[in-house]
Scaffold this active site. Structure first.
Site, PDB file in Angstrom:
ATOM      1  N   SER A 156       0.792  -1.234   0.000  1.00 35.10           N
ATOM      2  CA  SER A 156       0.000   0.000   0.000  1.00 35.10           C
ATOM      3  C   SER A 156       0.822   1.281   0.000  1.00 35.10           C
ATOM      4  O   SER A 156       0.273   2.378   0.120  1.00 35.10           O
ATOM      5  CB  SER A 156      -0.955  -0.011   1.201  1.00 35.10           C
ATOM      6  OG  SER A 156      -1.813  -1.124   1.062  1.00 35.10           O
TER       7      SER A 156
ATOM      8  N   ASP B  70      -1.278  -5.839   3.277  1.00 39.45           N
ATOM      9  CA  ASP B  70      -0.855  -4.636   3.999  1.00 39.45           C
ATOM     10  C   ASP B  70      -1.840  -4.420   5.139  1.00 39.45           C
ATOM     11  O   ASP B  70      -2.936  -4.985   5.143  1.00 39.45           O
ATOM     12  CB  ASP B  70      -0.846  -3.409   3.077  1.00 39.45           C
ATOM     13  CG  ASP B  70       0.148  -2.332   3.519  1.00 39.45           C
ATOM     14  OD1 ASP B  70       1.169  -2.133   2.812  1.00 39.45           O
ATOM     15  OD2 ASP B  70      -0.087  -1.690   4.565  1.00 39.45           O
TER      16      ASP B  70
ATOM     17  N   ASP C 189      -2.104  -7.505   9.732  1.00 44.56           N
ATOM     18  CA  ASP C 189      -1.085  -6.815  10.523  1.00 44.56           C
ATOM     19  C   ASP C 189       0.047  -7.811  10.733  1.00 44.56           C
ATOM     20  O   ASP C 189      -0.098  -8.787  11.490  1.00 44.56           O
ATOM     21  CB  ASP C 189      -1.677  -6.359  11.862  1.00 44.56           C
ATOM     22  CG  ASP C 189      -0.644  -5.591  12.687  1.00 44.56           C
ATOM     23  OD1 ASP C 189       0.576  -5.748  12.424  1.00 44.56           O
ATOM     24  OD2 ASP C 189      -1.051  -4.854  13.594  1.00 44.56           O
TER      25      ASP C 189
ATOM     26  N   SER D 238      18.142  -3.815   3.973  1.00 47.73           N
ATOM     27  CA  SER D 238      18.542  -2.401   3.908  1.00 47.73           C
ATOM     28  C   SER D 238      20.046  -2.285   4.031  1.00 47.73           C
ATOM     29  O   SER D 238      20.702  -3.139   4.640  1.00 47.73           O
ATOM     30  CB  SER D 238      17.890  -1.626   5.060  1.00 47.73           C
ATOM     31  OG  SER D 238      18.402  -0.315   5.132  1.00 47.73           O
TER      32      SER D 238
ATOM     33  N   TYR E  38      15.718  -1.023  14.317  1.00 45.34           N
ATOM     34  CA  TYR E  38      15.620  -1.083  12.849  1.00 45.34           C
ATOM     35  C   TYR E  38      16.897  -1.702  12.273  1.00 45.34           C
ATOM     36  O   TYR E  38      16.843  -2.610  11.440  1.00 45.34           O
ATOM     37  CB  TYR E  38      15.401   0.320  12.266  1.00 45.34           C
ATOM     38  CG  TYR E  38      15.225   0.300  10.765  1.00 45.34           C
ATOM     39  CD1 TYR E  38      13.987  -0.003  10.196  1.00 45.34           C
ATOM     40  CD2 TYR E  38      16.293   0.559   9.906  1.00 45.34           C
ATOM     41  CE1 TYR E  38      13.829  -0.038   8.814  1.00 45.34           C
ATOM     42  CE2 TYR E  38      16.133   0.523   8.538  1.00 45.34           C
ATOM     43  CZ  TYR E  38      14.901   0.232   7.993  1.00 45.34           C
ATOM     44  OH  TYR E  38      14.741   0.182   6.624  1.00 45.34           O
TER      45      TYR E  38
HETATM   46  N1  LIG Z   1      12.601   4.063   2.291  1.00 43.50           N
HETATM   47  C1  LIG Z   1      13.836   3.748   2.587  1.00 43.50           C
HETATM   48  O1  LIG Z   1      14.714   4.618   2.725  1.00 43.50           O
HETATM   49  C2  LIG Z   1      14.237   2.288   2.767  1.00 43.50           C
HETATM   50  C3  LIG Z   1      15.601   1.976   2.726  1.00 43.50           C
HETATM   51  C4  LIG Z   1      15.978   0.649   2.905  1.00 43.50           C
HETATM   52  C5  LIG Z   1      15.025  -0.335   3.116  1.00 43.50           C
HETATM   53  N2  LIG Z   1      13.707   0.002   3.160  1.00 43.50           N
HETATM   54  C6  LIG Z   1      12.751  -1.057   3.427  1.00 43.50           C
HETATM   55  O2  LIG Z   1      11.851  -1.180   2.344  1.00 43.50           O
HETATM   56  C7  LIG Z   1      10.597  -1.691   2.801  1.00 43.50           C
HETATM   57  C8  LIG Z   1       9.484  -0.820   2.249  1.00 43.50           C
HETATM   58  O3  LIG Z   1       9.650   0.478   2.746  1.00 43.50           O
HETATM   59  P1  LIG Z   1       9.069   1.777   2.031  1.00 43.50           P
HETATM   60  O4  LIG Z   1      10.197   2.755   1.990  1.00 43.50           O
HETATM   61  O5  LIG Z   1       8.348   1.413   0.812  1.00 43.50           O
HETATM   62  O6  LIG Z   1       8.099   2.274   3.209  1.00 43.50           O
HETATM   63  P2  LIG Z   1       6.551   2.677   3.194  1.00 43.50           P
HETATM   64  O7  LIG Z   1       6.254   3.168   4.567  1.00 43.50           O
HETATM   65  O8  LIG Z   1       6.271   3.552   2.034  1.00 43.50           O
HETATM   66  O9  LIG Z   1       5.828   1.270   2.970  1.00 43.50           O
HETATM   67  C9  LIG Z   1       5.798   0.286   3.977  1.00 43.50           C
HETATM   68  C10 LIG Z   1       4.461  -0.462   3.871  1.00 43.50           C
HETATM   69  O10 LIG Z   1       4.459  -1.468   4.885  1.00 43.50           O
HETATM   70  C11 LIG Z   1       3.189  -1.466   5.483  1.00 43.50           C
HETATM   71  N3  LIG Z   1       3.246  -1.970   6.848  1.00 43.50           N
HETATM   72  C12 LIG Z   1       3.868  -1.407   7.909  1.00 43.50           C
HETATM   73  N4  LIG Z   1       3.630  -2.112   9.020  1.00 43.50           N
HETATM   74  C13 LIG Z   1       2.829  -3.148   8.658  1.00 43.50           C
HETATM   75  C14 LIG Z   1       2.227  -4.210   9.364  1.00 43.50           C
HETATM   76  N5  LIG Z   1       2.364  -4.326  10.699  1.00 43.50           N
HETATM   77  N6  LIG Z   1       1.477  -5.101   8.685  1.00 43.50           N
HETATM   78  C15 LIG Z   1       1.295  -4.967   7.345  1.00 43.50           C
HETATM   79  N7  LIG Z   1       1.830  -3.970   6.622  1.00 43.50           N
HETATM   80  C16 LIG Z   1       2.590  -3.076   7.273  1.00 43.50           C
HETATM   81  C17 LIG Z   1       2.756  -0.008   5.481  1.00 43.50           C
HETATM   82  O11 LIG Z   1       1.341   0.134   5.651  1.00 43.50           O
HETATM   83  C18 LIG Z   1       3.246   0.445   4.127  1.00 43.50           C
HETATM   84  O12 LIG Z   1       2.265   0.268   3.130  1.00 43.50           O
HETATM   85  C19 LIG Z   1      10.687  -1.712   4.332  1.00 43.50           C
HETATM   86  O13 LIG Z   1      10.955  -3.023   4.757  1.00 43.50           O
HETATM   87  C20 LIG Z   1      11.850  -0.802   4.620  1.00 43.50           C
HETATM   88  O14 LIG Z   1      12.499  -1.114   5.817  1.00 43.50           O
HETATM   89  C21 LIG Z   1      13.296   1.293   2.974  1.00 43.50           C
END
Ligand SMILES: NC(=O)c1ccc[n+]([C@@H]2O[C@H](COP(=O)([O-])OP(=O)(O)OC[C@H]3O[C@@H](n4cnc5c(N)ncnc54)[C@H](O)[C@@H]3O)[C@@H](O)[C@H]2O)c1
Length: 260
Positions: free
Chosen positions: A13, A35, A50, A119, A158
Site C-alpha cells: 500500500s 498490507d 497486521d 537495507s 531497525y
Molecule cells: N525508504 C527507505 O529509505 C528504505 C531503505 C531501505 C530499506 N527500506 C525497506 O523497504 C521496505 C518498504 O519500505 P518503504 O520505503 O516502501 O516504506 P513505506 O512506509 O512507504 O511502505 C511500507 C508499507 O508497509 C506497510 N506496513 C507497515 N507495518 C505493517 C504491518 N504491521 N502489517 C502490514 N503492513 C505493514 C505499510 O502500511 C506500508 O504500506 C521496508 O521493509 C523498509 O524497511 C526502505
C-alpha cells in the site's frame, strides 16, 4: 518477465511494495497484495493483515490456503521505520516476516522465489552475530525481553532487524533447494518514500551526508525492478544473495573500510 506468475507481495500500500506490485502486474503477474492499510495500486486480490500480530498472520495464512493455485513468489516488503517503538519494529520487520514466510512455504510452488526487503542499514550484520544467533528463537511474545537483554532500543531496533534479516537470507541459501525454492534479499540505501523522513529524523546529519555522497536518494522505481528480477526465472542461480541497490553506497563503504 513475470508472465503468469502468482505473487504474494507485502507492504503493497505504499512505496517500494506499491511500485513492485505495479511492475509485477505490468509484466503479466497475478498479484495478491498484503498490507495493514488499503492499497492505492490495483492488485488482483488484497488481503488485509497486521504482520506484527501472530493471530492476524494466522488468519492470512488460512485465507491463502483457500487459493486454488500455488504461489510462485513471496516479496516480504512491509516494514516499519526506526521512529517506531523498538519491539514493534522487531515484530514486523523480523519476527512477523519469518513467521509469514515459514507459514507460506507449503503454499509455494516448486521453483518459487522469496525476496526480503533488507537495507543498507543491515550492512554491519557480522558484528551482531551473537544477538542474531539469540534471535533465532525469537517469537512475538519474547520481543520485549529480547530487546532488554540485548540493549536494543530506539533506532537500533531497525538496524538489528535488517542485520538479522540479511543473516537469515544468507543462512537459508539452500534450505529449500530440493524444491527449487530460493531466497534472496535486496538492500536499498535511503529511498524517497513516506518513511525517508523517519530515517532523516533518526540518523540526523549522517543521513543528509549519505544522501549527498550518493548524489540523490533512491526512488521506489530504482528498487522495485530489482525485486521483480529476483522474482523472475532470470535470477534462478541467485541463492542467498543480498543485492545492494543503493547508488554505490555499499561499495563506497567497503573501499573506505579496506583502505582502497
Ligand atoms: N525508504 C527507505 O529509505 C528504505 C531503505 C531501505 C530499506 N527500506 C525497506 O523497504 C521496505 C518498504 O519500505 P518503504 O520505503 O516502501 O516504506 P513505506 O512506509 O512507504 O511502505 C511500507 C508499507 O508497509 C506497510 N506496513 C507497515 N507495518 C505493517 C504491518 N504491521 N502489517 C502490514 N503492513 C505493514 C505499510 O502500511 C506500508 O504500506 C521496508 O521493509 C523498509 O524497511 C526502505
Amino acid at each position: 518477465m513475470l508472465q503468469g506468475k502468482k505473487l504474494l507481495i507485502t507492504g503493497v500500500s505504499s512505496g517500494i511494495g506499491e511500485e513492485t506490485a505495479r511492475i509485477a502486474r505490468a509484466q503479466g503477474a497475478t498479484v495478491i497484495g498484503v498490507d495493514v492499510n488499503p492499497p492505492k495500486v490495483e492488485v488482483d486480490q488484497f488481503l488485509r493483515a497486521d504482520l506484527g500480530e501472530r493471530a492476524s498472520i494466522d488468519a492470512l495464512l488460512a485465507q491463502l490456503q483457500l487459493l486454488p493455485y500455488g504461489l510462485d513468489g513471496l516479496a516480504n516488503i512491509a516494514g516499519l521505520p526506526p521512529t517506531r517503538p523498538a519491539p514493534q519494529v522487531l515484530r514486523v520487520n523480523l519476527v512477523g516476516l519469518k513467521y509469514l514466510t515459514r507459514g507460506v512455504l507449503p503454499k509455494l510452488a516448486d521453483g518459487a522465489s522469496i525476496v526480503n526487503l533488507a537495507s543498507l542499514a543491515g550492512v554491519g550484520w557480522p558484528e551482531a552475530v551473537p544477538a542474531i544467533r539469540a534471535s533465532e528463537s525469537l517469537d512475538f511474545e519474547s520481543v520485549e525481553a529480547f530487546c532488554a537483554a540485548h540493549g536494543i532500543e530506539g533506532a537500533r531496533s531497525y538496524f538489528f532487524s535488517k542485520e538479522a534479516l540479511i543473516a537469515w537470507t544468507l543462512q537459508n541459501r539452500w534450505t529449500w533447494r530440493a524444491r527449487g525454492i530460493r531466497m534472496n534479499a535486496v538492500s536499498p540505501g535511503p529511498v524517497d518514500t513516506p518513511i525517508l523522513q523517519d530515517f532523516i529524523e533518526t540518523l540526523g546529519a549522517r543521513a543528509e551526508e549519505d544522501m549527498k555522497t550518493m548524489d540523490r536518494p533512491g526512488r521506489a522505481t530504482d528498487i522495485a525492478p530489482v525485486v521483480a528480477f529476483l522474482l523472475s526465472d532470470g535470477s534462478g542461480w541467485l541463492r542467498g544473495a543480498n543485492l545492494p541497490v543503493d547508488g554505490g553506497m555499499h561499495s563506497h563503504i567497503l573501499v573506505q573500510q579496506h583502505g582502497l
